[in-house]
Design an enzyme around this catalytic site. Structure first.
Site, PDB file in Angstrom:
ATOM      1  CG  HIS A  29      39.762  44.982  39.933  1.00  0.00           C
ATOM      2  ND1 HIS A  29      39.609  46.257  39.963  1.00  0.00           N
ATOM      3  CD2 HIS A  29      38.735  44.341  40.109  1.00  0.00           C
ATOM      4  CE1 HIS A  29      38.551  46.412  40.516  1.00  0.00           C
ATOM      5  NE2 HIS A  29      37.704  45.109  40.359  1.00  0.00           N
TER       6      HIS A  29
ATOM      7  CB  SER B  64      34.678  45.377  42.702  1.00  0.00           C
ATOM      8  OG  SER B  64      34.769  45.877  41.343  1.00  0.00           O
TER       9      SER B  64
END
Length: 266
Positions: free
Chosen positions: A245, A111
């Site tokens: 995610h 991320s």
């Protein structure tokens, strides 16, 4: 009378101070004295070096695993946070330069960490240093696809809702008011840093890039991920994993296996 400080005393202290600075920023997650390669891991917004401990447990004995510890969290809680990706990358590069890693090094960023890793690699090249042997960019849009979604400007309830939706596994922790009061400033700072970050489409590194993506990621599309190919003058490939995610948390062994087959000496 104040004793005069001799120059050689300062010089004698320099290695110790450099090592201390490096240890502040770079944490050992899995030592490997006979290592063939070092894997340096950059955590997500609100994350810490220890996030990659499960990955380190999967690593082969020839792979040293290190994690970056950003300021403003855990044992660095009292330090000022950095809300600028470029400044953060500069500080990490300084720590790496103060006590360089011997032998080949690869970067893994998840991320926000993928963006930070990319910028550290760019600094290394600008300084005439050898770049990482490979950059693994996980769960992050390509640098040129960065955009401001306004998450860092949400009120506390909105920010908590965003984090809960992105990683349902941590949702129960946000029922604890004390926990929320500790982590929210860090999360807001990191979201501010990554949402304000902008990068030109022509910005590249000379190392290969491998992009990892969870197929159900609500924030990052395959198109966003494929665009990493335009940020390297070397090879590019992409690996898809089931999950959202934070797909890594359910399959650290597979994540490591995909890393290992692309690392030198493995």
């Amino acid at each position: 009378m104040v004793a005069e400080i001799q120059p050689h005393c300062l010089e004698d202290d320099m290695p110790a101070r450099a090592a201390a600075d490096r240890e502040l920023w770079i944490r050992s997650l899995r030592p490997a004295p006979g290592r063939a390669v070092t894997l340096l891991c950059f955590p997500h917004a609100g994350g810490a070096a220890g996030y990659f401990t499960p990955l380190a447990r999967c690593a082969h004995e020839s792979v040293e695993v290190l994690g970056v510890q950003y300021p403003g969290r855990q044992d660095r809680f009292g330090e000022p946070m950095i809300d600028d990706i470029f400044v953060l990358a500069e500080r990490i590069h300084e720590a790496l330069t103060s006590a360089p890693v011997e032998g080949p090094i690869a970067f893994l960023g998840h991320s926000m960490g993928a963006t930070v890793a990319f910028e550290v690699a760019r600094i290394m090249e600008r300084e005439g240093q050898a770049p990482p042997v490979r950059l693994f960019a996980s769960g992050r849009r390509a640098p040129s696809r960065s955009r401001d979604e306004g998450v860092h400007r949400l009120d506390d309830a909105g920010l908590v809702a965003e984090v809960r939706a992105l990683n349902p596994a941590v949702a129960p922790a946000f029922d604890n008011a004390e926990f929320v009061s500790i982590v929210l400033p860090t999360l807001r700072n990191d979201y501010r840093a990554v949402e304000r970050y902008r990068c030109a489409e022509e910005a590249t590194v000379s190392c290969p890039i491998t992009a990892f993506l969870g197929t159900e990621d609500p924030k990052v599309t395959r198109d966003d991920t494929s665009a990493w190919a335009g940020h390297t003058t070397a090879g590019f490939d992409m690996e898809l994993f089931p999950g959202g995610h934070f797909y890594l948390e359910d399959q650290w062994e597979r994540v490591y296996a995909e890393l290992a087959r692309r690392l030198p000496g493995r």
